[in-house]
Design an enzyme around this catalytic site. Structure first.
Site, mmCIF file in Angstrom:
data_model
loop_
_atom_site.group_PDB
_atom_site.id
_atom_site.type_symbol
_atom_site.label_atom_id
_atom_site.label_comp_id
_atom_site.label_asym_id
_atom_site.label_seq_id
_atom_site.Cartn_x
_atom_site.Cartn_y
_atom_site.Cartn_z
ATOM 1 N N HIS A 150 0.827 -1.205 0.000
ATOM 2 C CA HIS A 150 0.000 0.000 0.000
ATOM 3 C C HIS A 150 0.870 1.268 0.000
ATOM 4 O O HIS A 150 2.086 1.196 -0.031
ATOM 5 C CB HIS A 150 -1.008 -0.026 1.147
ATOM 6 C CG HIS A 150 -1.760 -1.324 1.194
ATOM 7 N ND1 HIS A 150 -2.794 -1.618 0.341
ATOM 8 C CD2 HIS A 150 -1.572 -2.437 1.953
ATOM 9 C CE1 HIS A 150 -3.236 -2.850 0.588
ATOM 10 N NE2 HIS A 150 -2.506 -3.369 1.558
ATOM 11 N N GLU A 200 2.233 -11.466 6.120
ATOM 12 C CA GLU A 200 1.231 -10.682 6.852
ATOM 13 C C GLU A 200 1.669 -10.661 8.311
ATOM 14 O O GLU A 200 1.572 -11.655 9.024
ATOM 15 C CB GLU A 200 -0.152 -11.317 6.718
ATOM 16 C CG GLU A 200 -0.774 -11.184 5.331
ATOM 17 C CD GLU A 200 -1.466 -9.848 5.089
ATOM 18 O OE1 GLU A 200 -1.353 -8.934 5.955
ATOM 19 O OE2 GLU A 200 -2.109 -9.711 4.034
ATOM 20 N N GLU A 232 -1.486 0.770 7.680
ATOM 21 C CA GLU A 232 -0.630 -0.300 7.176
ATOM 22 C C GLU A 232 0.516 0.257 6.340
ATOM 23 O O GLU A 232 1.661 -0.169 6.472
ATOM 24 C CB GLU A 232 -1.465 -1.283 6.348
ATOM 25 C CG GLU A 232 -0.654 -2.427 5.759
ATOM 26 C CD GLU A 232 -1.499 -3.447 5.017
ATOM 27 O OE1 GLU A 232 -0.940 -4.490 4.633
ATOM 28 O OE2 GLU A 232 -2.710 -3.210 4.822
ATOM 29 N N HIS A 257 3.132 -6.933 4.440
ATOM 30 C CA HIS A 257 1.800 -6.451 4.792
ATOM 31 C C HIS A 257 1.541 -6.585 6.284
ATOM 32 O O HIS A 257 2.231 -7.311 6.994
ATOM 33 C CB HIS A 257 0.725 -7.240 4.024
ATOM 34 C CG HIS A 257 0.703 -6.917 2.570
ATOM 35 N ND1 HIS A 257 -0.174 -5.998 2.020
ATOM 36 C CD2 HIS A 257 1.466 -7.369 1.555
ATOM 37 C CE1 HIS A 257 0.064 -5.908 0.718
ATOM 38 N NE2 HIS A 257 1.049 -6.734 0.412
#
Length: 196
Positions: A13, A155, A27, A86
């Protein structure tokens, strides 16, 4: 692979796409900080590390830019490895790693397992749950696979879990996590220290 592997770190992102957001923590900020810690930890090794987040060039980069451009960059520079970083959300807790669903190359499987285990060695000390080594059809994994570039997506904890978020907001914890990821890459790629 040459003497000096080329690694792309893709902090998930950026720009107009904050990614998961909870109680003011975004994030895109966590992943950007983590990617740069990893790059810094690897600067004494024989490796080329590229942190690719399009918003660093274009603050108004779109979600599409953030998704497609890092993969294009990895292809353009013939990267040897792609790590998509992430932070999760959605009511869970813990750490998990992903390969593309069709990835069966033993070297890539071994690389991911080395990285996953190295990260979990640290996270276990904080009581973080191991959600497992998984496969998925995420765009960054699929496209890198098509381009012949080994790719792993991680993640790292859940922003909407109080305990996880407290860790992610700790600069000391992020530094430790970045160190373990960097060391996992050192081991996986058998990186040598730079001379001098």
């Amino acid at each position: 692979m040459g003497n000096k592997p080329i690694i792309v770190l893709d902090p998930g992102h950026g720009g107009k796409d904050p990614g998961a957001t909870y109680k003011g923590v975004m994030e895109k900020t966590v992943t950007w900080n983590l990617a740069n810690i990893i790059k810094d930890k690897l600067k004494t090794y024989e490796v080329e590390v590229n942190v690719v987040q399009p918003s660093t060039i274009n603050p108004n980069s779109t979600a599409n830019d953030e998704l497609y451009l890092p993969v294009k960059k990895a292809r353009d520079i013939s990267a040897d490895f792609y790590l998509s970083i992430h932070v999760n959300a959605g009511g869970g807790t813990g750490f998990e790693s992903f390969l593309y669903k069709k990835e069966n190359d033993p070297r890539v499987l071994k690389l991911r397992t080395q990285l996953h285990r190295q990260i979990m060695n640290l996270l276990r000390k904080f009581g973080v749950i191991d959600r497992g080594e998984k496969k998925a059809d995420f765009y960054v994994l699929r496209e890198n696979y098509k381009n012949g570039i080994p790719a792993v997506l991680i993640e790292c904890l859940f922003l909407d879990n109080h305990k996880d978020r407290q860790l992610l907001e700790s600069s000391d914890f992020l530094d430790d996590l970045g160190n373990e990821i960097a060391y996992g890459l050192v081991v996986a790629f058998e990186l040598n220290k730079r001379d001098g």
